[in-house]
Scaffold this active site. Structure first.
Site, PDB file in Angstrom:
ATOM      1  N   TYR A 150       0.768  -1.213  -0.128  1.00  0.00           N
ATOM      2  CA  TYR A 150      -0.144  -0.052   0.036  1.00  0.00           C
ATOM      3  C   TYR A 150       0.824   1.216   0.134  1.00  0.00           C
ATOM      4  CZ  TYR A 150      -3.686   3.479   1.583  1.00  0.00           C
ATOM      5  OH  TYR A 150      -4.547   4.263   1.968  1.00  0.00           O
ATOM      6  N   ASN A 179      -4.825   8.517   9.184  1.00  0.00           N
ATOM      7  CA  ASN A 179      -5.799   7.688   9.746  1.00  0.00           C
ATOM      8  C   ASN A 179      -6.998   8.501  10.051  1.00  0.00           C
ATOM      9  OD1 ASN A 179      -7.402   5.505  11.191  1.00  0.00           O
ATOM     10  ND2 ASN A 179      -5.486   4.486  11.749  1.00  0.00           N
TER      11      ASN A 179
HETATM   12  N1  GKE Z   1      -8.195  -2.139  12.376  1.00  0.00           N
HETATM   13  C1  GKE Z   1      -7.779  -2.698  13.775  1.00  0.00           C
HETATM   14  N2  GKE Z   1      -8.583  -3.233  14.193  1.00  0.00           N
HETATM   15  N3  GKE Z   1      -6.824  -2.204  14.374  1.00  0.00           N
HETATM   16  C2  GKE Z   1      -6.601  -2.443  15.540  1.00  0.00           C
HETATM   17  C3  GKE Z   1      -7.491  -3.417  16.140  1.00  0.00           C
HETATM   18  C4  GKE Z   1      -8.617  -3.638  15.492  1.00  0.00           C
HETATM   19  O1  GKE Z   1      -9.780  -4.195  16.154  1.00  0.00           O
HETATM   20  N4  GKE Z   1      -7.152  -3.573  17.546  1.00  0.00           N
HETATM   21  C5  GKE Z   1      -5.821  -2.747  17.657  1.00  0.00           C
HETATM   22  N5  GKE Z   1      -5.732  -2.434  16.378  1.00  0.00           N
HETATM   23  C6  GKE Z   1      -3.953  -1.620  16.059  1.00  0.00           C
HETATM   24  C7  GKE Z   1      -3.491  -2.108  14.878  1.00  0.00           C
HETATM   25  O2  GKE Z   1      -2.868  -3.553  15.082  1.00  0.00           O
HETATM   26  C8  GKE Z   1      -2.686  -1.119  14.746  1.00  0.00           C
HETATM   27  O3  GKE Z   1      -1.528  -1.167  15.222  1.00  0.00           O
HETATM   28  C9  GKE Z   1      -3.478   0.230  14.999  1.00  0.00           C
HETATM   29  O4  GKE Z   1      -4.464  -0.240  15.754  1.00  0.00           O
HETATM   30  C10 GKE Z   1      -3.884   1.249  14.038  1.00  0.00           C
HETATM   31  O5  GKE Z   1      -4.654   0.321  13.123  1.00  0.00           O
HETATM   32  P1  GKE Z   1      -5.347   0.900  11.606  1.00  0.00           P
HETATM   33  O6  GKE Z   1      -6.182   2.048  12.203  1.00  0.00           O
HETATM   34  O7  GKE Z   1      -6.160  -0.462  11.134  1.00  0.00           O
HETATM   35  O8  GKE Z   1      -4.293   1.210  10.740  1.00  0.00           O
HETATM   36  P2  GKE Z   1      -2.815   1.823  10.724  1.00  0.00           P
HETATM   37  O9  GKE Z   1      -2.949   3.236  11.389  1.00  0.00           O
HETATM   38  O10 GKE Z   1      -1.830   1.127  11.120  1.00  0.00           O
HETATM   39  O11 GKE Z   1      -2.642   2.235   9.372  1.00  0.00           O
HETATM   40  C11 GKE Z   1      -3.435   2.967   8.471  1.00  0.00           C
HETATM   41  O12 GKE Z   1      -2.849   4.172   8.421  1.00  0.00           O
HETATM   42  C12 GKE Z   1      -3.470   5.163   7.447  1.00  0.00           C
HETATM   43  C13 GKE Z   1      -2.592   6.369   7.451  1.00  0.00           C
HETATM   44  O13 GKE Z   1      -2.395   6.820   8.573  1.00  0.00           O
HETATM   45  C14 GKE Z   1      -3.699   2.232   7.151  1.00  0.00           C
HETATM   46  O14 GKE Z   1      -4.480   1.018   7.546  1.00  0.00           O
HETATM   47  C15 GKE Z   1      -4.314   3.101   6.223  1.00  0.00           C
HETATM   48  O15 GKE Z   1      -5.777   2.844   6.247  1.00  0.00           O
HETATM   49  C16 GKE Z   1      -4.084   4.613   6.274  1.00  0.00           C
HETATM   50  O16 GKE Z   1      -3.318   4.732   5.105  1.00  0.00           O
END
Ligand code: GKE
Length: 333
Positions: A150, A179
């Protein structure tokens, strides 16, 4: 006054839907909306617009929808939270076709300006190995070592925009979203990000009198989250500016996932035990935005605290889970 023809790509998605809602308020805008999803699955759809369900990875489709268009805002990509992007790297990388073909078609059809929605996943992963890191400055994307799949697509497409501007004089604007969360987005099904996922889990626990929720990782990983209304304002401020630099559109309010759960528990009035799942997708250890550059050049900063944004998001997800009705107001006033 002649109307401005604006194409919103990914209009059926979370950010695209809110952008359409915002742009509709200006009656001098004529909106053309495109999304790969069948229209019944768009998060928001407005009959007064021209709405197309088509695949923008195809050049012919891009040529068709950019005819007579002045401005293109490209929010279209195959994406989701960590659970999706860690397990669908090829699908994520294929979104490069959307941006590439939209730029080619936009140039051919002589559009005036092009907006590309990049991501904080473009940042060098080695600068995100600790919790509560210093906010990422725009220059921290290099040397390049973005999120596998990504993030590489995002970084490559950012550069494509830059070179279309430099070589072909096509005005481009690019932001890196950190996010984005809020109502009328994905909160279940596998693509949801942490704020919506954790609201859903706590609502489910409260309704069904469960004592425990699953949390991915150890909960100590840190992030900053930006409320959708701030995201739309930042997007439009950058789009309308004279600056073709890449800008962060994010929050500087960095929290651990455990801290965010604490805020959601207070909103819910319900406490849960946490079952930490260390084998689930975790992404980087720490990430936050440094807004120095966008503040100085664009004069933008977020208005919503995480608590305020989570309250609005929680209330919407709660209403969806309990009676399926949409709340029409998502602002704090
Ligand atoms: N999705 C999710 N669901 N994440 C969880 C959960 C759950 O039930 N429980 C804990 N987490 C943790 C994940 O393991 C990760 O460490 C953190 O929350 C944030 O996960 P996230 O919101 O899915 O995504 P990220 O911030 O890691 O990454 C996102 O970044 C954005 C840009 O900042 C990406 O997935 C993109 O959606 C986007 O580009």
């Amino acid at each position: 006054m002649a109307k401005k023809n604006i194409l919103i790509c990914g209009a059926g998605g979370f950010i695209g839907g809110h952008l359409v809602n915002h742009l509709l308020k200006d009656k001098s805008n004529n909106l053309i909306c495109a999304d790969i999803k069948p229209k019944e699955y768009w998060f928001q759809i407005y009959e007064e617009n021209k709405n197309f369900s088509l695949d923008l990875k195809e050049y012919e489709n891009c040529l068709e929808v950019t005819k007579n268009i002045d401005y293109v805002l490209n929010m279209a990509c195959n994406m989701g939270g960590m659970g999706f992007i860690e397990n669908n790297k090829a699908e994520c990388m294929l979104s490069v076709l959307i941006n590439t073909n939209l730029l080619r078609a936009g140039l051919k059809n002589k559009i005036k300006k092009y907006f590309y929605s990049s991501s904080a996943c473009a940042y060098n992963a080695s600068k995100q190995n600790e919790t509560f890191i210093k906010g990422l400055k725009e220059s921290d994307a290099y040397p390049a070592m973005p999120e596998d799949g990504y993030g590489w697509e995002k970084l490559f497409s950012e550069r494509m925009c830059r070179h279309f501007q430099e070589d072909f004089n096509l005005e481009t604007r690019v932001v890196r979203y950190h996010n984005i969360y809020g109502p009328l987005g994905t909160y279940n099904g596998g693509r949801e990000k942490a704020p919506a996922a954790l609201c859903r889990k706590i609502i489910d626990a409260k309704i069904n009198k469960k004592k425990e929720i699953d949390v991915w990782g150890d909960g100590e990983q840190t992030r900053s989250f930006l409320y959708i209304e701030d995201c739309i304002r930042g997007t439009m401020n950058v789009f309308n500016s004279n600056h073709s630099d890449v800008f962060n559109v994010g929050s500087e309010e960095q929290v651990s996932i455990n801290q965010m759960i604490g805020i959601i528990e207070e909103i819910a009035g319900y406490k849960v035990n946490k079952n930490y799942q260390l084998d689930k997708p975790k992404g980087v250890r720490g990430r936050s935005s440094d807004n120095t550059f966008i503040k100085s050049k664009i004069n933008w900063e977020p208005n919503y605290s995480l608590r305020e944004g989570l309250k609005l998001t929680y209330d919407w997800i709660h209403s969806e889970m309990t009676n399926g009705t949409n709340i029409s107001k998502f602002t704090k006033s």
